[in-house]
Design an enzyme around this catalytic site. Structure first.
Site, PDB file in Angstrom:
ATOM      1  N   ARG A 160      -1.337  -6.075   0.437  1.00 25.08           N
ATOM      2  CA  ARG A 160      -1.443  -5.083   1.515  1.00 25.08           C
ATOM      3  C   ARG A 160      -1.974  -3.806   0.897  1.00 25.08           C
ATOM      4  NH1 ARG A 160       2.744  -3.545   6.238  1.00 25.08           N
ATOM      5  NH2 ARG A 160       1.804  -5.492   6.919  1.00 25.08           N
TER       6      ARG A 160
ATOM      7  N   HIS B 264      -5.857  -7.550   9.928  1.00 22.15           N
ATOM      8  CA  HIS B 264      -4.501  -8.039   9.654  1.00 22.15           C
ATOM      9  C   HIS B 264      -4.461  -9.529  10.031  1.00 22.15           C
ATOM     10  CE1 HIS B 264      -0.377  -7.992   8.735  1.00 22.15           C
ATOM     11  NE2 HIS B 264       0.088  -7.142   9.618  1.00 22.15           N
TER      12      HIS B 264
ATOM     13  N   GLN C 116      -1.096 -11.574  10.584  1.00 22.09           N
ATOM     14  CA  GLN C 116      -0.384 -11.260  11.822  1.00 22.09           C
ATOM     15  C   GLN C 116      -0.956 -12.050  12.986  1.00 22.09           C
ATOM     16  OE1 GLN C 116       2.342  -8.932  12.394  1.00 22.09           O
ATOM     17  NE2 GLN C 116       2.334 -10.211  14.221  1.00 22.09           N
TER      18      GLN C 116
ATOM     19  N   ASP D 217      -0.211  -2.331  20.059  1.00 22.89           N
ATOM     20  CA  ASP D 217       0.204  -1.931  18.705  1.00 22.89           C
ATOM     21  C   ASP D 217       0.484  -0.432  18.763  1.00 22.89           C
ATOM     22  OD1 ASP D 217       0.702  -1.925  15.980  1.00 22.89           O
ATOM     23  OD2 ASP D 217      -1.414  -1.990  15.396  1.00 22.89           O
TER      24      ASP D 217
ATOM     25  N   CYS E 264       2.980  -6.562  17.214  1.00 23.45           N
ATOM     26  CA  CYS E 264       3.152  -6.952  15.810  1.00 23.45           C
ATOM     27  C   CYS E 264       4.348  -6.249  15.164  1.00 23.45           C
ATOM     28  CB  CYS E 264       1.871  -6.709  15.032  1.00 23.45           C
ATOM     29  SG  CYS E 264       1.382  -4.980  14.938  1.00 23.45           S
TER      30      CYS E 264
ATOM     31  N   ARG F 261       5.549 -15.161  11.507  1.00 23.77           N
ATOM     32  CA  ARG F 261       4.873 -14.705  10.287  1.00 23.77           C
ATOM     33  C   ARG F 261       5.213 -15.647   9.141  1.00 23.77           C
ATOM     34  NH1 ARG F 261       3.351  -9.379   9.764  1.00 23.77           N
ATOM     35  NH2 ARG F 261       2.369 -10.154   7.856  1.00 23.77           N
TER      36      ARG F 261
HETATM   37  N1   CP Z   1       3.596  -6.353  11.576  1.00 24.27           N
HETATM   38  C1   CP Z   1       3.730  -6.026  10.279  1.00 24.27           C
HETATM   39  O1   CP Z   1       2.836  -6.249   9.475  1.00 24.27           O
HETATM   40  O2   CP Z   1       4.962  -5.522   9.959  1.00 24.27           O
HETATM   41  P1   CP Z   1       5.322  -4.811   8.585  1.00 24.27           P
HETATM   42  O3   CP Z   1       4.494  -3.557   8.495  1.00 24.27           O
HETATM   43  O4   CP Z   1       6.795  -4.523   8.683  1.00 24.27           O
HETATM   44  O5   CP Z   1       5.006  -5.754   7.464  1.00 24.27           O
END
Ligand code: CP
Length: 321
Positions: free
Chosen positions: A104, A131, A134, A230, A270, A298
């Site tokens: 990430r 992403h 997700q 989101d 998400c 996930r």
């Molecule tokens: N949706 C998501 O990626 O959550 P986090 O930021 O908690 O990993």
């Protein structure tokens, strides 16, 4: 089959058939958490975070362990990468030890650089642009509630809110790969980049879907099978919430907007969510919301993805189904 090194850096790194394969594998992991253990040994998978996370951190950590492996979780503050060591050097080191790298980070160019120098699969766990993990989980959730993986093609999905963000981009590409009708709505100044819309339109045409980008949230949601939103503020922008949120109030997912979708439409987010901002409490905590299944998925989707990627690298067909 001969082995092939594959990465998941953006949603269209999987073609239609491959996306179906990964999602079918995800359904198998939903039924049996220990369906496959490709990292038995345990073999290590490096899971790197340059940004905060709850769901991604827990699902990859637990997921790698359930795949028989060892999740080596490294935060920016605890690594030389966070102090400016080149991505290429980090890739060369990690790839000598780990069997996969999950990252990430900020710029998409960073995961691309990691993949260029790694000799193991690299997975984008969120960048500023995409992403993909997700959205695999989100599609698995639609499959779970609405007729399985093969029923995804032809469904209409609507994303409403900041349509210039990574989630909007990923719905455009992944939905187009799936053969869905993808609708994205956001205010002027918060619409997706032309190159991403062009790629999505080309993929949608290949796979029998369609793309609509609009500033009208009602047009996007009308008749949709699933509605997504989101947060209106990205990570690190929370202090500017009042200013950032101004253009988005017409895009709040509330009961009136949901009433325009199919009567049995699903709602997904998400997470983390800001109740009373991008979504009302009545929707996110209401009967059409499947956000907790979405979060659980996930785990299953990412285990499927990692298993599929190492299956490709090893040329092991037993890991692809
Ligand atoms: N949706 C998501 O990626 O959550 P986090 O930021 O908690 O990993």
């Amino acid at each position: 089959m001969t082995g092939q090194l594959r990465h998941m850096l953006r949603d269209d790194d999987l073609n239609h058939a491959e996306q179906l394969q990964v999602l079918e594998l995800g359904m198998k992991f939903r039924e049996n958490r220990f369906y496959r253990q490709p990292f038995a040994g345990p073999q290590a998978v490096a899971v790197l975070f340059d940004k905060p996370s709850t769901r991604t951190r827990s699902s990859f950590s637990i997921g790698v362990a359930e795949l028989g492996g060892y999740p080596l979780v490294i935060d920016k503050s605890g690594s030389q990468l966070g102090r400016g060591e080149p991505v290429a050097d980090t890739a060369r080191v990690l790839t000598r030890m780990a069997y996969g790298i999950v990252w990430r980070t900020f710029g998409q160019d960073r995961v691309e650089a990691m993949a260029k120098y790694a000799t193991c699969p690299v997975v984008n766990a969120l960048t500023d642009d995409f992403h993909p993990c997700q959205v695999l989980a989100d599609f698995l959730t639609i499959a779970q509630f609405r007729g399985g993986v093969k029923a995804l093609a032809g469904k209409t999905i609507a994303y409403v809110g900041d349509a210039a963000n990574n989630m909007a981009n990923s719905y455009l590409l992944a939905g187009a790969v799936a053969g869905m009708h993808v609708r994205v709505a956001g205010p002027y100044g918060y619409l997706p980049r032309k190159d991403i819309v062009d790629d999505a339109e080309r993929l949608a045409a290949e796979n029998g879907g369609s793309i609509l980008v609009t500033t009208d949230p009602r047009e996007a949601v009308a008749g949709a099978d699933c509605v997504f939103t989101d947060t209106w503020v990205s990570m690190g922008e929370e202090a500017e919430y009042a200013i950032r949120s101004k253009p988005f109030w017409d895009y709040q997912v509330n009961d009136d907007l949901m009433a325009l979708a199919q009567p049995d439409a699903l709602f997904q987010h998400c997470l983390p969510a800001y109740r009373g901002k991008e979504v009302t409490t009545s929707v996110i905590d209401g009967p059409q919301s499947v956000v907790w299944d979405e979060a659980e998925n996930r785990l299953h989707a990412q285990k499927a993805l990692l298993t599929w990627l190492v299956g490709q690298q090893r040329g092991d067909e037993s890991l692809l189904a």
